[in-house]
Design a protein around this motif. Structure first.
Motif, PDB file in Angstrom:
ATOM      1  N   VAL A 120       0.849  -1.193   0.000  1.00  0.00           N
ATOM      2  CA  VAL A 120       0.000   0.000   0.000  1.00  0.00           C
ATOM      3  C   VAL A 120       0.883   1.240   0.000  1.00  0.00           C
ATOM      4  O   VAL A 120       1.796   1.361   0.827  1.00  0.00           O
ATOM      5  N   SER A 121       0.607   2.156  -0.922  1.00  0.00           N
ATOM      6  CA  SER A 121       1.417   3.374  -1.039  1.00  0.00           C
ATOM      7  C   SER A 121       0.940   4.447  -0.060  1.00  0.00           C
ATOM      8  O   SER A 121      -0.158   4.356   0.507  1.00  0.00           O
ATOM      9  N   LYS A 122       1.779   5.476   0.124  1.00  0.00           N
ATOM     10  CA  LYS A 122       1.376   6.625   0.944  1.00  0.00           C
ATOM     11  C   LYS A 122       0.118   7.267   0.375  1.00  0.00           C
ATOM     12  O   LYS A 122      -0.808   7.617   1.111  1.00  0.00           O
ATOM     13  N   ASP A 123       0.070   7.424  -0.947  1.00  0.00           N
ATOM     14  CA  ASP A 123      -1.085   8.055  -1.600  1.00  0.00           C
ATOM     15  C   ASP A 123      -2.372   7.272  -1.367  1.00  0.00           C
ATOM     16  O   ASP A 123      -3.464   7.846  -1.310  1.00  0.00           O
ATOM     17  N   ASP A 124      -2.243   5.951  -1.236  1.00  0.00           N
ATOM     18  CA  ASP A 124      -3.428   5.109  -1.023  1.00  0.00           C
ATOM     19  C   ASP A 124      -3.814   4.979   0.451  1.00  0.00           C
ATOM     20  O   ASP A 124      -4.791   4.293   0.775  1.00  0.00           O
ATOM     21  N   GLY A 125      -3.020   5.607   1.338  1.00  0.00           N
ATOM     22  CA  GLY A 125      -3.408   5.598   2.752  1.00  0.00           C
ATOM     23  C   GLY A 125      -2.379   5.043   3.711  1.00  0.00           C
ATOM     24  O   GLY A 125      -2.577   5.071   4.920  1.00  0.00           O
ATOM     25  N   GLY A 126      -1.277   4.503   3.171  1.00  0.00           N
ATOM     26  CA  GLY A 126      -0.170   4.062   4.029  1.00  0.00           C
ATOM     27  C   GLY A 126      -0.560   3.029   5.062  1.00  0.00           C
ATOM     28  O   GLY A 126      -1.384   2.136   4.807  1.00  0.00           O
ATOM     29  N   PHE A 127      -0.003   3.172   6.258  1.00  0.00           N
ATOM     30  CA  PHE A 127      -0.145   2.128   7.267  1.00  0.00           C
ATOM     31  C   PHE A 127      -1.577   1.976   7.758  1.00  0.00           C
ATOM     32  O   PHE A 127      -2.076   0.855   7.941  1.00  0.00           O
TER      33      PHE A 127
END
Length: 335
Positions: A120-127
């Protein structure tokens, strides 16, 4: 075919009872000592093996997991690796949700243990998105077990029942009384569990949580900044962390942590990860705060092998105020 508890018992022989070392060093010309638990001696090479085996054992005892359930976990690496290896041995399929900026070694290790990896990317919401995705899957399918390391009190008790008693009994055997415990906060299980046990033995013990100076989530209560100490400060304060039970938060520069980890490897042959370097720096700061030269305990959570592709392998610029600049490592003794 072994039953599940026989398999768990079999694995428990490969987890825990790790060495505790007394590291002697000079800091600003003062002779000092720190006690560090070498957690990379566990099954998959990190302290998180203790958490994974304990959570799964308790889940089986309490019938919260069935033998064919899918295990889903959100992780920054080590816990996922532990659940992948242990879950696979116990006959489970394991799916791991992880931020895509973690080291490539972590990703390859997860796949080597047969885990299905979801990045999961930062743009998609991260942790936080990783966690919500596991919860969405569970809502749609009952045959899923969520360890939920950030909110599961069994995380705390895995250390209360294993890591902490091991530390205490080893130090007691050598007539050493700990007064300070220091650990970086990822899930918070390590510092909450170990400090709970040690405070029952010494109510004056101080437990200091560590956070990256450039990403002070514990201090601010919200995700802020960027840091390179993988495994701690995962964008939020986990619900199992109670800062009221801990002493002052200690901040550590990630560059200082990297240099300290490099020094431990190059000068003492202790090949540790970046969070271990941060814990060592934090322990020195805690000793300084208490005007003490010994009695600080910490953990070296994992080794350097998961960081080959990171800045741990690069030359780190030295900044004014780095603790590592005033450290001269001397030797270590296995207790």
């Amino acid at each position: 075919m072994k039953d599940i508890f026989s398999k768990i018992n079999n694995l428990e022989k490969l987890i825990g009872n790790t060495p505790l070392v007394e590291i002697s060093f000079k800091y600003k010309e003062k002779n000092m000592k720190i006690y560090a638990k070498l957690e990379y001696y566990n099954l998959t090479g990190s302290i998180k093996d203790r958490v994974a085996i304990y959570i799964l054992k308790r889940a089986y005892i309490n019938k919260k997991i069935n033998e064919n359930d899918l295990i889903l976990e959100a992780t920054s690496g080590n816990t996922g690796i532990s659940f992948a290896a242990i879950g696979t041995y116990l006959g489970h399929n394991v799916h791991i949700y992880m931020p895509d900026w973690m080291s490539s070694e972590r990703m390859k290790l997860l796949e080597s243990y047969n885990a299905k990896l979801h990045l999961v990317s930062k743009d998609d919401g991260g942790f936080l998105k990783c966690i919500s995705l596991t919860e969405q899957c569970k809502a749609n399918c009952p045959d899923i077990f969520l360890p939920q390391q950030f909110s599961n009190n069994d995380n705390i008790y895995s250390h209360y029942h294993s890591t902490a008693p091991e530390i205490y009994s080893t130090l007691k055997r050598h007539h050493i009384s700990p007064s300070i415990f220091v650990a970086g906060v990822g899930t918070g299980g390590t510092i909450m569990g170990i400090s709970k046990f040690l405070k029952e033995k010494n109510r004056h013990l101080k437990a200091y949580p560590i956070e990256p100076a450039s990403s002070p989530t514990l201090s601010t209560g919200t995700h802020t900044g960027y840091h390179r100490i993988q495994g701690i400060s995962d964008e939020f304060i986990p619900s199992i962390v109670d800062l009221n039970q801990l002493s002052d938060i200690i901040s550590v520069d990630d560059g200082d942590a990297i240099i300290m980890a490099q020094m431990l490897s190059k000068e003492l042959g202790l090949g540790v990860g970046i969070s271990s370097g941060a814990n060592f720096i934090g322990a020195i700061k805690a000793l300084d705060i208490n005007k003490s030269v010994s009695g600080a305990i910490t953990v070296f959570s994992d080794d350097n092998k998961k960081y080959i592709s990171t800045d741990l392998m690069n030359k780190e610029p030295i900044k004014d105020g780095f603790i590592s600049s005033d450290v001269k490592l001397l030797d270590f003794r296995v207790l």
